[in-house]
Write a protein that holds these residues in place. Structure first.
Motif, PDB file in Angstrom:
ATOM      1  N   ASP A 161       0.934  -1.243   0.083  1.00 52.47           N
ATOM      2  CA  ASP A 161      -0.112   0.026   0.219  1.00 52.47           C
ATOM      3  C   ASP A 161       0.893   1.261  -0.105  1.00 52.47           C
ATOM      4  O   ASP A 161       1.829   1.248   0.807  1.00 52.47           O
ATOM      5  CB  ASP A 161      -0.815  -0.066   1.345  1.00 52.47           C
ATOM      6  N   LEU A 162       0.608   2.130  -0.731  1.00 49.88           N
ATOM      7  CA  LEU A 162       1.600   3.275  -0.929  1.00 49.88           C
ATOM      8  C   LEU A 162       0.836   4.616  -0.398  1.00 49.88           C
ATOM      9  O   LEU A 162      -0.281   4.728  -0.280  1.00 49.88           O
ATOM     10  CB  LEU A 162       1.759   3.565  -2.520  1.00 49.88           C
ATOM     11  N   MET A 172       8.897   2.981  -6.724  1.00 50.15           N
ATOM     12  CA  MET A 172       8.251   1.846  -7.213  1.00 50.15           C
ATOM     13  C   MET A 172       8.710   1.619  -8.565  1.00 50.15           C
ATOM     14  O   MET A 172       8.770   0.481  -9.088  1.00 50.15           O
ATOM     15  CB  MET A 172       6.760   1.661  -7.063  1.00 50.15           C
ATOM     16  N   VAL A 186      -0.423  -3.734  -5.919  1.00 47.83           N
ATOM     17  CA  VAL A 186      -0.607  -2.236  -5.033  1.00 47.83           C
ATOM     18  C   VAL A 186      -2.006  -2.021  -4.787  1.00 47.83           C
ATOM     19  O   VAL A 186      -3.170  -2.625  -5.317  1.00 47.83           O
ATOM     20  CB  VAL A 186      -0.434  -1.183  -6.136  1.00 47.83           C
ATOM     21  N   GLN A 200      -0.407   5.739  -9.440  1.00 48.51           N
ATOM     22  CA  GLN A 200      -0.116   4.624  -8.832  1.00 48.51           C
ATOM     23  C   GLN A 200      -0.792   3.490  -9.875  1.00 48.51           C
ATOM     24  O   GLN A 200      -0.252   2.356 -10.028  1.00 48.51           O
ATOM     25  CB  GLN A 200      -0.862   4.586  -7.580  1.00 48.51           C
ATOM     26  N   ILE A 211      -3.436  -4.153  -9.541  1.00 47.53           N
ATOM     27  CA  ILE A 211      -4.062  -3.247  -8.606  1.00 47.53           C
ATOM     28  C   ILE A 211      -4.993  -3.913  -7.936  1.00 47.53           C
ATOM     29  O   ILE A 211      -5.995  -4.428  -8.712  1.00 47.53           O
ATOM     30  CB  ILE A 211      -4.486  -2.050  -9.498  1.00 47.53           C
TER      31      ILE A 211
END
Length: 307
Positions: A161-162, A172, A186, A200, A211
């Motif tokens: 998790d960003l 990344m 992600v 992202q 994702i």
């Protein structure tokens, strides 16, 4: 229902007892927790002991016809490696579990090697928690890169998790270039309601990156069911990277303090903005292929007393 449904982002714990940013997080009663200086409804109030167990989750999964789930981790719940080892040994065809290291200080490389030796097939990094007051932990620092290369060599996945927007995207990109065979998921749909979320999502243009939408109903909580903004965001992300790169996730159990578990995907099923193929891929097929789930149960629909 004609979809195989797999939850790509959920949590389990026996008890919360940890500290984040110097503030305590402790399980209380009636589903509440002391959370960084305030009392929060961490899980539904009927979970009176605060235990977020695999068995309770399986009951929810069976009712909602969710065949399997990926169990990720977060520092706010404490490190749950021991419990998750037990969970996957008891329910190997229902759960895929991620191990987690103490990434906020050096020494995590050896921890990761130990987790891999114990059989963990993925490592989770709650990278949004690495922007520490005492200094940011960079995702491309030397110890991290050594860990990623080791994971790549051993076919161990990265779940991450960003922080909001593009804060950690360049890091990344370097990881992806250095480790092109490292499979990466992600989370939180790129923090979709925050500025720069598509940066992202674009990471999934790389063949090894997916994702997942864990927490999307939390991020669109102000809008609430049927989460039309979330559906629109799913469509926009698909236009950027393809529906085959997106996976549904619930962020169970925190999100079911506001909605039922089934509602966390039902808004996708009932949407007219997505095709049947979109729904099939997003709700389960992409996760089945990415995580390698096999021998999934076929779960019948159980009629409610209210029907």
């Amino acid at each position: 229902m004609d979809y195989t449904i797999i939850d790509a982002h959920a949590h389990l714990w026996l008890r919360q007892d940890t500290v984040v940013d110097g503030l305590p997080i402790r399980t209380l009663e009636n589903g509440r927790s002391e959370f960084m200086g305030e009392i929060r409804q961490m899980v539904p109030p009927f979970m009176i002991d605060g235990v977020n167990s695999a068995e309770v989750f399986l009951s929810n999964m069976d009712y909602a016809q969710v065949a399997a789930a990926v169990i990720t981790q977060e520092f706010i719940d404490g490190i749950q490696n021991d419990y998750l080892s037990e969970v996957v040994s008891h329910y190997p065809n229902r759960f895929f579990v991620c191990g987690m290291c103490e990434f906020r200080k050096p020494g995590f490389l050896e921890q990761a090697k130990e987790l891999i030796a114990k059989g963990f097939k993925a490592i989770k990094i709650p990278a949004q928690r690495l922007l520490l007051k005492e200094g940011r932990v960079m995702l491309n620092n030397e110890e991290m890169m050594q860990m990623f290369h080791s994971m790549e060599e051993r076919n161990v996945m990265l779940s991450i998790d960003l922080a909001d927007g593009a804060t950690q995207v360049s890091e990344m990109e370097e990881i992806i270039q250095e480790c092109p065979r490292l499979k990466i998921a992600v989370g939180h749909f790129g923090m979709v309601t925050r500025l720069g979320w598509k940066e992202q999502i674009r990471l999934a243009r790389h063949p090894n990156v997916m994702i997942e939408s864990g927490g999307i109903t939390w991020l669109f909580n102000d809008e609430f069911y049927p989460f039309k903004g979330a559906v629109k965001a799913i469509r926009e992300a698909a236009d950027l990277v393809g529906m085959e790169k997106l996976m549904w996730g619930s962020d169970y159990p925190r999100t079911i303090t506001a909605i039922t578990y089934k509602m966390s995907y039902d808004f996708v099923v009932k949407s007219s903005e997505l095709t049947e193929e979109d729904k099939r891929l997003f709700l389960g097929e992409n996760a089945r292929n990415f995580y390698g789930f096999t021998d999934l149960p076929v779960l019948p629909y159980i009629k409610n007393m209210s029907e």
